[in-house]
Design a protein around this motif. Structure first.
Motif, mmCIF file in Angstrom:
data_model
loop_
_atom_site.group_PDB
_atom_site.id
_atom_site.type_symbol
_atom_site.label_atom_id
_atom_site.label_comp_id
_atom_site.label_asym_id
_atom_site.label_seq_id
_atom_site.Cartn_x
_atom_site.Cartn_y
_atom_site.Cartn_z
ATOM 1 N N GLY A 9 32.031 -26.851 -28.614
ATOM 2 C CA GLY A 9 33.348 -26.252 -28.425
ATOM 3 C C GLY A 9 34.424 -26.953 -29.235
ATOM 4 N N LEU A 10 34.345 -28.281 -29.293
ATOM 5 C CA LEU A 10 35.335 -29.027 -30.079
ATOM 6 C C LEU A 10 35.196 -28.754 -31.571
ATOM 7 C CD1 LEU A 10 35.430 -32.436 -28.181
ATOM 8 C CD2 LEU A 10 37.146 -30.623 -28.169
ATOM 9 N N VAL A 11 33.957 -28.599 -32.041
ATOM 10 C CA VAL A 11 33.755 -28.257 -33.462
ATOM 11 C C VAL A 11 34.320 -26.868 -33.752
ATOM 12 C CG1 VAL A 11 31.981 -27.697 -35.175
ATOM 13 C CG2 VAL A 11 31.799 -29.790 -33.844
ATOM 14 N N ILE A 12 34.119 -25.927 -32.842
ATOM 15 C CA ILE A 12 34.668 -24.582 -33.030
ATOM 16 C C ILE A 12 36.196 -24.633 -33.013
ATOM 17 C CG2 ILE A 12 34.848 -22.282 -32.004
ATOM 18 C CD1 ILE A 12 31.936 -22.628 -31.088
ATOM 19 N N LEU A 13 36.776 -25.437 -32.109
ATOM 20 C CA LEU A 13 38.231 -25.579 -32.072
ATOM 21 C C LEU A 13 38.760 -26.230 -33.352
ATOM 22 C CD1 LEU A 13 38.841 -26.643 -28.379
ATOM 23 C CD2 LEU A 13 39.585 -24.530 -29.468
ATOM 24 N N LEU A 14 38.048 -27.218 -33.867
ATOM 25 C CA LEU A 14 38.465 -27.855 -35.122
ATOM 26 C C LEU A 14 38.395 -26.863 -36.280
ATOM 27 C CD1 LEU A 14 39.338 -30.445 -36.569
ATOM 28 C CD2 LEU A 14 36.922 -30.972 -36.873
ATOM 29 N N THR A 15 37.336 -26.065 -36.309
ATOM 30 C CA THR A 15 37.220 -25.024 -37.329
ATOM 31 C C THR A 15 38.368 -24.020 -37.201
ATOM 32 O OG1 THR A 15 34.819 -25.255 -37.251
ATOM 33 C CG2 THR A 15 35.693 -23.273 -38.295
ATOM 34 N N GLY A 16 38.696 -23.670 -35.965
ATOM 35 C CA GLY A 16 39.809 -22.756 -35.734
ATOM 36 C C GLY A 16 41.141 -23.345 -36.166
ATOM 37 N N ALA A 17 41.312 -24.663 -35.981
ATOM 38 C CA ALA A 17 42.561 -25.303 -36.405
ATOM 39 C C ALA A 17 42.698 -25.273 -37.924
ATOM 40 C CB ALA A 17 42.603 -26.737 -35.896
ATOM 41 N N VAL A 18 41.606 -25.551 -38.625
ATOM 42 C CA VAL A 18 41.640 -25.505 -40.092
ATOM 43 C C VAL A 18 41.883 -24.074 -40.564
ATOM 44 C CG1 VAL A 18 40.260 -25.854 -42.182
ATOM 45 C CG2 VAL A 18 40.210 -27.556 -40.362
ATOM 46 N N PHE A 19 41.224 -23.115 -39.923
ATOM 47 C CA PHE A 19 41.440 -21.708 -40.270
ATOM 48 C C PHE A 19 42.868 -21.285 -39.956
ATOM 49 C CE2 PHE A 19 41.093 -17.105 -39.317
ATOM 50 C CZ PHE A 19 40.681 -16.676 -40.567
ATOM 51 N N GLY A 20 43.440 -21.835 -38.876
ATOM 52 C CA GLY A 20 44.833 -21.547 -38.520
ATOM 53 C C GLY A 20 45.810 -22.041 -39.575
ATOM 54 N N ILE A 21 45.525 -23.204 -40.148
ATOM 55 C CA ILE A 21 46.363 -23.705 -41.245
ATOM 56 C C ILE A 21 46.276 -22.755 -42.434
ATOM 57 C CG2 ILE A 21 46.612 -25.574 -42.935
ATOM 58 C CD1 ILE A 21 45.728 -27.486 -40.663
ATOM 59 N N TYR A 22 45.074 -22.283 -42.739
ATOM 60 C CA TYR A 22 44.897 -21.322 -43.828
ATOM 61 C C TYR A 22 45.679 -20.028 -43.557
ATOM 62 C CZ TYR A 22 42.644 -17.689 -46.604
ATOM 63 O OH TYR A 22 42.412 -16.616 -47.422
ATOM 64 N N VAL A 23 45.586 -19.530 -42.329
ATOM 65 C CA VAL A 23 46.300 -18.305 -41.955
ATOM 66 C C VAL A 23 47.806 -18.526 -42.060
ATOM 67 C CG1 VAL A 23 46.808 -16.726 -40.046
ATOM 68 C CG2 VAL A 23 44.460 -17.407 -40.501
ATOM 69 N N GLY A 24 48.272 -19.691 -41.640
ATOM 70 C CA GLY A 24 49.704 -19.988 -41.736
ATOM 71 C C GLY A 24 50.188 -20.010 -43.176
ATOM 72 N N ILE A 25 49.403 -20.624 -44.047
ATOM 73 C CA ILE A 25 49.777 -20.675 -45.470
ATOM 74 C C ILE A 25 49.778 -19.268 -46.064
ATOM 75 C CG2 ILE A 25 49.015 -21.474 -47.742
ATOM 76 C CD1 ILE A 25 48.074 -24.052 -46.330
ATOM 77 N N GLN A 26 48.778 -18.465 -45.704
ATOM 78 C CA GLN A 26 48.750 -17.088 -46.199
ATOM 79 C C GLN A 26 49.934 -16.285 -45.672
ATOM 80 O OE1 GLN A 26 46.790 -15.701 -48.476
ATOM 81 N NE2 GLN A 26 45.835 -17.697 -48.731
ATOM 82 N N GLY A 27 50.340 -16.546 -44.435
ATOM 83 C CA GLY A 27 51.496 -15.853 -43.869
ATOM 84 C C GLY A 27 52.785 -16.205 -44.582
ATOM 85 N N ILE A 28 52.935 -17.479 -44.925
ATOM 86 C CA ILE A 28 54.125 -17.904 -45.665
ATOM 87 C C ILE A 28 54.132 -17.273 -47.045
ATOM 88 C CG2 ILE A 28 55.237 -19.898 -46.751
ATOM 89 C CD1 ILE A 28 54.343 -21.528 -44.286
ATOM 90 N N ARG A 29 52.970 -17.236 -47.675
ATOM 91 C CA ARG A 29 52.896 -16.640 -49.018
ATOM 92 C C ARG A 29 53.125 -15.132 -48.989
ATOM 93 N NH1 ARG A 29 47.751 -19.640 -51.840
ATOM 94 N NH2 ARG A 29 48.738 -21.682 -52.035
#
Length: 78
Positions: A9-29
């Protein structure tokens, strides 16, 4: 068995956090500032969200929810 659920579960949450950063950057762009004025916070200019961003946000939500559920199951077992 509890450790397996907790760490998975923690690995999935960490993956989600990294993906969330990617989504945030794409949203800003994806936000386009068409005015000629300089803005210190261009990301805070809210407007319509593109269908691609809605899809990415939905994937991020599901990923974080699954990670939280699996971690919770592991904590409950232990």
């Amino acid at each position: 068995m509890a450790n397996f659920f907790i760490y998975t579960g923690l690995v999935i949450l960490l993956t989600g956090a990294v993906f969330g950063i990617y989504v945030g950057i794409q949203g800003i762009r994806s936000r386009k500032n068409h005015s000629g004025k300089f803005s210190l916070l261009p990301a805070w200019q809210f407007g319509p969200v593109s269908p691609e961003m809605k899809r990415l946000i939905k994937i991020w939500r599901i990923l974080m929810l699954i990670g939280g559920i699996i971690t919770g199951i592991g904590i409950a077992i232990s």
